[in-house]
Enzyme design. Structure first.
Site, PDB file in Angstrom:
ATOM      1  N   LEU A 103       0.878  -1.170   0.000  1.00 49.37           N
ATOM      2  CA  LEU A 103       0.000   0.000   0.000  1.00 49.37           C
ATOM      3  C   LEU A 103       0.913   1.216   0.000  1.00 49.37           C
ATOM      4  O   LEU A 103       1.966   1.208   0.644  1.00 49.37           O
ATOM      5  CB  LEU A 103      -0.883   0.017   1.251  1.00 49.37           C
ATOM      6  CG  LEU A 103      -1.966  -1.070   1.365  1.00 49.37           C
ATOM      7  CD1 LEU A 103      -2.693  -0.951   2.697  1.00 49.37           C
ATOM      8  CD2 LEU A 103      -2.948  -0.997   0.215  1.00 49.37           C
ATOM      9  N   ASP A 104       0.516   2.268  -0.709  1.00 54.58           N
ATOM     10  CA  ASP A 104       1.315   3.491  -0.735  1.00 54.58           C
ATOM     11  C   ASP A 104       1.496   4.035   0.676  1.00 54.58           C
ATOM     12  O   ASP A 104       0.706   3.744   1.571  1.00 54.58           O
ATOM     13  CB  ASP A 104       0.632   4.563  -1.596  1.00 54.58           C
ATOM     14  CG  ASP A 104       0.454   4.122  -3.042  1.00 54.58           C
ATOM     15  OD1 ASP A 104       1.176   3.208  -3.466  1.00 54.58           O
ATOM     16  OD2 ASP A 104      -0.409   4.697  -3.722  1.00 54.58           O
ATOM     17  N   LYS A 105       2.499   4.861   0.836  1.00 54.38           N
ATOM     18  CA  LYS A 105       2.795   5.441   2.155  1.00 54.38           C
ATOM     19  C   LYS A 105       1.582   6.139   2.747  1.00 54.38           C
ATOM     20  O   LYS A 105       1.310   6.045   3.954  1.00 54.38           O
ATOM     21  CB  LYS A 105       3.967   6.420   2.026  1.00 54.38           C
ATOM     22  CG  LYS A 105       4.393   7.078   3.336  1.00 54.38           C
ATOM     23  CD  LYS A 105       5.575   8.011   3.110  1.00 54.38           C
ATOM     24  CE  LYS A 105       5.957   8.750   4.389  1.00 54.38           C
ATOM     25  NZ  LYS A 105       7.099   9.681   4.176  1.00 54.38           N
ATOM     26  N   THR A 107      -1.604   5.556   1.935  1.00 57.39           N
ATOM     27  CA  THR A 107      -2.810   4.728   1.869  1.00 57.39           C
ATOM     28  C   THR A 107      -2.970   3.931   3.159  1.00 57.39           C
ATOM     29  O   THR A 107      -1.999   3.421   3.714  1.00 57.39           O
ATOM     30  CB  THR A 107      -2.753   3.773   0.660  1.00 57.39           C
ATOM     31  OG1 THR A 107      -2.667   4.542  -0.542  1.00 57.39           O
ATOM     32  CG2 THR A 107      -4.002   2.905   0.598  1.00 57.39           C
ATOM     33  N   HIS A 185       0.824   2.019  -7.812  1.00 59.98           N
ATOM     34  CA  HIS A 185      -0.092   3.166  -7.696  1.00 59.98           C
ATOM     35  C   HIS A 185      -1.341   2.986  -8.564  1.00 59.98           C
ATOM     36  O   HIS A 185      -1.899   3.960  -9.076  1.00 59.98           O
ATOM     37  CB  HIS A 185       0.608   4.466  -8.122  1.00 59.98           C
ATOM     38  CG  HIS A 185       1.703   4.910  -7.202  1.00 59.98           C
ATOM     39  ND1 HIS A 185       1.597   4.861  -5.824  1.00 59.98           N
ATOM     40  CD2 HIS A 185       2.942   5.417  -7.460  1.00 59.98           C
ATOM     41  CE1 HIS A 185       2.717   5.327  -5.285  1.00 59.98           C
ATOM     42  NE2 HIS A 185       3.551   5.651  -6.242  1.00 59.98           N
TER      43      HIS A 185
END
Length: 237
Positions: A103-105, A107, A185
């Site tokens: 998961l993105d930073k 998210t 992403h």
């Protein structure tokens, strides 16, 4: 059968040397009896091993649900940012742990952390069609044409085509998104392809396993056998 010191070291309780000192200090019991022999052989899956009176899990593999907070990165280590492994409570720590999928930073939401590579591969492979569902808040309105574009498979500017996805309105600027792959992403780029920007993103499910609503942000719990089975039980849509 496995040596006591090796079993404890595999659970992240320290180096072999540190575990030796722990055992010889009399702080370790096996089936209720103090054991000061690091070389003691035992069946780690059946024996009750305690350190300072607290039972230690000795399963070969561990599967953890984390409600990932924003601000930490999905990596085993990072020279700049705090990682999801850094915020794991001590009782969950093992050697070989990694986040199964990223998961993105910024998210939040459902993240599985494990030391079982085969399990992670099965969960993440697009060929297995394990759905991942997100709630996205946007800086623009969700249109019918946007929903259709997701359904047909979004194509990025570089020609990369995503598999068909489901976009459902929650309100005019908030939606559920269901995908079965995990490109870099991906969800954010899919919306950008439709000229809207994601301002907040949370993953709420993998397969039919949903984020525990009672699990505070940044907290963890071990998955049960049923939890693991739910990941691979059918499609959300």
């Amino acid at each position: 059968m496995e040596r006591l010191d090796k079993s404890l070291a595999s659970q992240g309780l320290g180096s072999r040397k540190e575990v030796h000192a722990l055992i010889k200090s009399g702080r370790v019991t096996v089936d209720g009896e103090i054991c000061k022999k690091p070389e003691q052989k035992l069946d780690a899956e059946k024996a009750e091993i305690c350190v300072d009176g607290k039972q230690i899990g000795t399963d070969k593999y561990i599967y953890i649900m984390m409600n990932k907070p924003a601000g930490v990165v999905c990596a085993t280590k990072d020279n700049t940012d705090k990682t999801v492994l850094d915020i794991l409570p001590p009782e969950f720590r093992r050697r070989g742990l990694f986040p199964a999928g990223r998961l993105d930073k910024d998210t939040e939401g459902l993240l599985i952390i494990t030391n079982d590579g085969d399990f992670a591969h099965k969960m993440l492979s697009p060929k297995k069609h394990v759905d991942k569902q997100y709630v996205a808040e946007l800086d623009g309105e969700i249109t019918d044409s946007m929903i259709k574009s997701f359904e047909n498979g979004i194509v990025f500017a570089d020609g990369t085509k995503c598999l068909p996805a489901k976009l459902e309105r929650i309100d005019k600027c908030k939606a559920k998104v269901t995908i079965c792959e995990g490109k870099y992403h991906q969800v954010k780029k899919m919306f950008l392809s439709c000229s809207v920007k994601v301002v907040h993103l949370q993953r709420i499910s993998i397969g039919n396993l949903y984020l525990d609503s009672n699990l505070p942000t940044g907290s963890c719990k071990k998955l049960t056998k049923l939890d693991k089975e739910l990941i691979f039980m059918g499609k959300i849509y």
